[in-house]
Design an enzyme around this catalytic site. Structure first.
Site, PDB file in Angstrom:
ATOM      1  N   LYS A  13       0.842  -1.211   0.000  1.00 15.21           N
ATOM      2  CA  LYS A  13       0.000   0.000   0.000  1.00 15.21           C
ATOM      3  C   LYS A  13       0.872   1.255   0.000  1.00 15.21           C
ATOM      4  O   LYS A  13       0.696   2.154  -0.811  1.00 15.21           O
ATOM      5  CB  LYS A  13      -0.925   0.033   1.235  1.00 15.21           C
ATOM      6  CG  LYS A  13      -1.836  -1.171   1.370  1.00 15.21           C
ATOM      7  CD  LYS A  13      -2.715  -1.087   2.601  1.00 15.21           C
ATOM      8  CE  LYS A  13      -1.978  -1.133   3.927  1.00 15.21           C
ATOM      9  NZ  LYS A  13      -1.308  -2.413   4.227  1.00 15.21           N
ATOM     10  N   ARG A  88      -9.763   0.731   8.866  1.00 16.61           N
ATOM     11  CA  ARG A  88      -9.154  -0.529   9.247  1.00 16.61           C
ATOM     12  C   ARG A  88     -10.186  -1.512   9.792  1.00 16.61           C
ATOM     13  O   ARG A  88      -9.860  -2.642  10.080  1.00 16.61           O
ATOM     14  CB  ARG A  88      -8.185  -0.171  10.353  1.00 16.61           C
ATOM     15  CG  ARG A  88      -6.913  -0.905  10.561  1.00 16.61           C
ATOM     16  CD  ARG A  88      -6.065  -1.052   9.371  1.00 16.61           C
ATOM     17  NE  ARG A  88      -4.783  -1.534   9.778  1.00 16.61           N
ATOM     18  CZ  ARG A  88      -3.641  -0.911   9.535  1.00 16.61           C
ATOM     19  NH1 ARG A  88      -3.624   0.211   8.861  1.00 16.61           N
ATOM     20  NH2 ARG A  88      -2.523  -1.438   9.939  1.00 16.61           N
ATOM     21  N   ARG A 127      11.768  -5.441   5.057  1.00 18.71           N
ATOM     22  CA  ARG A 127      11.537  -4.012   4.780  1.00 18.71           C
ATOM     23  C   ARG A 127      12.498  -3.116   5.554  1.00 18.71           C
ATOM     24  O   ARG A 127      12.781  -3.314   6.729  1.00 18.71           O
ATOM     25  CB  ARG A 127      10.112  -3.632   5.163  1.00 18.71           C
ATOM     26  CG  ARG A 127       9.872  -2.111   5.105  1.00 18.71           C
ATOM     27  CD  ARG A 127       8.431  -1.751   5.187  1.00 18.71           C
ATOM     28  NE  ARG A 127       7.788  -2.310   6.342  1.00 18.71           N
ATOM     29  CZ  ARG A 127       6.465  -2.340   6.498  1.00 18.71           C
ATOM     30  NH1 ARG A 127       5.680  -1.845   5.572  1.00 18.71           N
ATOM     31  NH2 ARG A 127       5.938  -2.865   7.579  1.00 18.71           N
ATOM     32  N   ARG A 160      11.239  -1.187  11.069  1.00 21.28           N
ATOM     33  CA  ARG A 160      10.122  -0.855  11.956  1.00 21.28           C
ATOM     34  C   ARG A 160      10.052  -1.807  13.137  1.00 21.28           C
ATOM     35  O   ARG A 160      10.287  -2.996  12.989  1.00 21.28           O
ATOM     36  CB  ARG A 160       8.803  -0.904  11.165  1.00 21.28           C
ATOM     37  CG  ARG A 160       8.407   0.437  10.601  1.00 21.28           C
ATOM     38  CD  ARG A 160       7.264   0.392   9.635  1.00 21.28           C
ATOM     39  NE  ARG A 160       6.081  -0.333  10.084  1.00 21.28           N
ATOM     40  CZ  ARG A 160       4.955  -0.406   9.378  1.00 21.28           C
ATOM     41  NH1 ARG A 160       4.873   0.224   8.209  1.00 21.28           N
ATOM     42  NH2 ARG A 160       3.919  -1.089   9.821  1.00 21.28           N
ATOM     43  N   ARG A 171      -0.369  -9.045  13.342  1.00 18.88           N
ATOM     44  CA  ARG A 171      -0.918  -8.034  12.420  1.00 18.88           C
ATOM     45  C   ARG A 171      -1.713  -8.710  11.307  1.00 18.88           C
ATOM     46  O   ARG A 171      -2.754  -8.208  10.889  1.00 18.88           O
ATOM     47  CB  ARG A 171       0.215  -7.194  11.829  1.00 18.88           C
ATOM     48  CG  ARG A 171       0.760  -6.175  12.829  1.00 18.88           C
ATOM     49  CD  ARG A 171       2.113  -5.638  12.418  1.00 18.88           C
ATOM     50  NE  ARG A 171       2.121  -4.969  11.141  1.00 18.88           N
ATOM     51  CZ  ARG A 171       3.225  -4.833  10.383  1.00 18.88           C
ATOM     52  NH1 ARG A 171       4.381  -5.316  10.789  1.00 18.88           N
ATOM     53  NH2 ARG A 171       3.158  -4.198   9.243  1.00 18.88           N
TER      54      ARG A 171
HETATM   55  P1  AP5 Z   1       4.838  -1.600   1.971  1.00 15.74           P
HETATM   56  O1  AP5 Z   1       4.494  -0.757   0.805  1.00 15.74           O
HETATM   57  O2  AP5 Z   1       5.559  -0.983   3.107  1.00 15.74           O
HETATM   58  O3  AP5 Z   1       3.530  -2.390   2.473  1.00 15.74           O
HETATM   59  P2  AP5 Z   1       2.246  -1.844   3.210  1.00 15.74           P
HETATM   60  O4  AP5 Z   1       1.062  -2.483   2.557  1.00 15.74           O
HETATM   61  O5  AP5 Z   1       2.254  -0.359   3.306  1.00 15.74           O
HETATM   62  O6  AP5 Z   1       2.451  -2.555   4.628  1.00 15.74           O
HETATM   63  P3  AP5 Z   1       2.444  -1.956   6.102  1.00 15.74           P
HETATM   64  O7  AP5 Z   1       3.225  -2.914   6.954  1.00 15.74           O
HETATM   65  O8  AP5 Z   1       2.839  -0.535   6.135  1.00 15.74           O
HETATM   66  O9  AP5 Z   1       0.941  -2.102   6.440  1.00 15.74           O
HETATM   67  P4  AP5 Z   1       0.323  -2.092   7.808  1.00 15.74           P
HETATM   68  O10 AP5 Z   1      -1.093  -2.001   7.423  1.00 15.74           O
HETATM   69  O11 AP5 Z   1       0.663  -3.266   8.659  1.00 15.74           O
HETATM   70  O12 AP5 Z   1       1.005  -0.887   8.585  1.00 15.74           O
HETATM   71  P5  AP5 Z   1       0.510   0.566   8.971  1.00 15.74           P
HETATM   72  O13 AP5 Z   1       1.681   1.455   8.968  1.00 15.74           O
HETATM   73  O14 AP5 Z   1      -0.694   0.943   8.206  1.00 15.74           O
HETATM   74  O15 AP5 Z   1       5.698  -2.851   1.437  1.00 15.74           O
HETATM   75  C1  AP5 Z   1       6.249  -3.801   2.330  1.00 15.74           C
HETATM   76  C2  AP5 Z   1       7.610  -4.264   1.834  1.00 15.74           C
HETATM   77  O16 AP5 Z   1       7.433  -4.978   0.621  1.00 15.74           O
HETATM   78  C3  AP5 Z   1       8.596  -3.124   1.526  1.00 15.74           C
HETATM   79  O17 AP5 Z   1       9.893  -3.519   1.895  1.00 15.74           O
HETATM   80  C4  AP5 Z   1       8.506  -2.962  -0.007  1.00 15.74           C
HETATM   81  O18 AP5 Z   1       9.722  -2.488  -0.556  1.00 15.74           O
HETATM   82  C5  AP5 Z   1       8.210  -4.392  -0.431  1.00 15.74           C
HETATM   83  N1  AP5 Z   1       7.410  -4.462  -1.652  1.00 15.74           N
HETATM   84  C6  AP5 Z   1       6.370  -3.682  -2.004  1.00 15.74           C
HETATM   85  N2  AP5 Z   1       5.876  -4.060  -3.215  1.00 15.74           N
HETATM   86  C7  AP5 Z   1       6.633  -5.131  -3.608  1.00 15.74           C
HETATM   87  C8  AP5 Z   1       6.609  -5.968  -4.756  1.00 15.74           C
HETATM   88  N3  AP5 Z   1       5.720  -5.796  -5.743  1.00 15.74           N
HETATM   89  N4  AP5 Z   1       7.526  -6.973  -4.830  1.00 15.74           N
HETATM   90  C9  AP5 Z   1       8.454  -7.170  -3.829  1.00 15.74           C
HETATM   91  N5  AP5 Z   1       8.516  -6.385  -2.725  1.00 15.74           N
HETATM   92  C10 AP5 Z   1       7.615  -5.385  -2.614  1.00 15.74           C
HETATM   93  O19 AP5 Z   1       0.030   0.337  10.484  1.00 15.74           O
HETATM   94  C11 AP5 Z   1       0.935   0.051  11.521  1.00 15.74           C
HETATM   95  C12 AP5 Z   1       0.193  -0.014  12.847  1.00 15.74           C
HETATM   96  O20 AP5 Z   1      -0.383   1.280  13.146  1.00 15.74           O
HETATM   97  C13 AP5 Z   1      -1.006  -0.980  12.901  1.00 15.74           C
HETATM   98  O21 AP5 Z   1      -0.585  -2.283  13.224  1.00 15.74           O
HETATM   99  C14 AP5 Z   1      -1.848  -0.334  13.998  1.00 15.74           C
HETATM  100  O22 AP5 Z   1      -1.355  -0.627  15.285  1.00 15.74           O
HETATM  101  C15 AP5 Z   1      -1.660   1.156  13.744  1.00 15.74           C
HETATM  102  N6  AP5 Z   1      -2.667   1.707  12.825  1.00 15.74           N
HETATM  103  C16 AP5 Z   1      -2.459   2.258  11.601  1.00 15.74           C
HETATM  104  N7  AP5 Z   1      -3.601   2.650  11.038  1.00 15.74           N
HETATM  105  C17 AP5 Z   1      -4.577   2.342  11.929  1.00 15.74           C
HETATM  106  C18 AP5 Z   1      -5.980   2.479  11.915  1.00 15.74           C
HETATM  107  N8  AP5 Z   1      -6.644   3.021  10.864  1.00 15.74           N
HETATM  108  N9  AP5 Z   1      -6.680   2.065  13.011  1.00 15.74           N
HETATM  109  C19 AP5 Z   1      -6.055   1.530  14.069  1.00 15.74           C
HETATM  110  N10 AP5 Z   1      -4.726   1.352  14.140  1.00 15.74           N
HETATM  111  C20 AP5 Z   1      -3.989   1.756  13.080  1.00 15.74           C
HETATM  112 MG    MG Z   2       2.465   1.049   4.883  1.00 12.33          MG
END
Ligand code: AP5
Ligand code: MG
Length: 214
Positions: A13, A88, A127, A160, A171
């Protein structure tokens, strides 16, 4: 364009959002990034959020909804935005619908990026993220040219705190239980599009652009 990005942790994402903001000139609103900034700044909200994020659980709805409402009211969101990591769960999605209907600016698209569970673990454990510009790298798939240094801005790369195996597993479970039902939620509203998030980052980006009609 008002877009929600759906997808499991590690689906890409954030990676795709970074490319979409350049193409469309609209901001990315990542609740994860906003919360990590609060953690890094050591604010009371950041201290509370860190405990929850380190377990891989969801931060309280009221906190996250407050952050998003505040962000959506800013001027740069007038042309549109990309919501990454929000909503979410169904309650966040319903609140978002309510807020946007009051603003008379409903969502255009919810785009689901679909990746198999086996691939997600490697993406997340590998990552690395730039401290300064948040550009993502991966030690398995897309390494920075110089170890630990961002190609784009020269910033330091970090891992992270929630990208540890046990936290990642939780997660992914939380995603299945709380977030995956949103695929149906937006399907029923008729605004869902889905893309397979496998292949090169550019290939996926091109598929997304053609789906969005760019
Ligand atoms: P990346 O693009 O970083 O993936 P992502 O989908 O953004 O994954 P996240 O881990 O950021 O999602 P998340 O939902 O767990 O975390 P968030 O920060 O929202 O890609 C991942 C890796 O893959 C990278 O190394 C990239 O280079 C690689 N990659 C990408 N595309 C590729 C491809 N095609 N081929 C190979 N490699 C590839 O949330 C974190 C925490 O915050 C949550 O757990 C929660 O505690 C809190 N939080 C956030 N939002 C909320 C909410 N709305 N409500 C409640 N709690 C929340
Ligand atoms: Mg992300």
């Amino acid at each position: 364009m008002r877009l929600v990005l759906l997808g499991a942790p590690g689906a890409g994402k954030g990676t795709q959002a970074k490319k979409l903001i350049e193409k469309y000139g609209i901001p990315q609103i990542s609740t994860g990034d906003i919360l990590r900034k609060a953690v890094a700044d050591g604010t009371p909200l950041g201290k509370e959020a860190k405990i929850i994020m380190d377990k891989g659980e969801l931060v309280t709805d009221s906190i996250v909804i407050g952050l998003v409402k505040e962000r959506l009211a800013q001027d740069d969101c007038k042309k549109g935005y990309i919501l990454d990591g929000f909503p979410r769960n169904t309650s966040q999605a319903e609140t978002l619908d309510k807020v946007l209907s009051e603003m008379k600016s409903p969502l255009d698209v919810a785009l689901s990026v679909d990746v198999d569970k086996d691939d997600l673990m490697k993406r997340l454990t590998g990552r690395r993220t730039c401290k300064s510009c948040q550009q993502m790298y991966n030690i398995y798939f897309s390494q920075a040219k110089k170890d630990g240094v961002c190609d784009k801005c020269g910033g330091d790369l970090f891992q992270r705190d929630d990208d540890k195996e046990a936290t990642i597993k939780n997660r992914l479970d939380v995603y299945e239980k709380a977030t995956a039902p949103l695929i149906d939620y937006y399907g029923k509203k008729g605004i869902l599009k889905s893309v397979k998030g496998v292949g090169s980052i550019d290939e996926i980006f091109n598929k997304i652009c053609s789906m969005l009609g760019a």
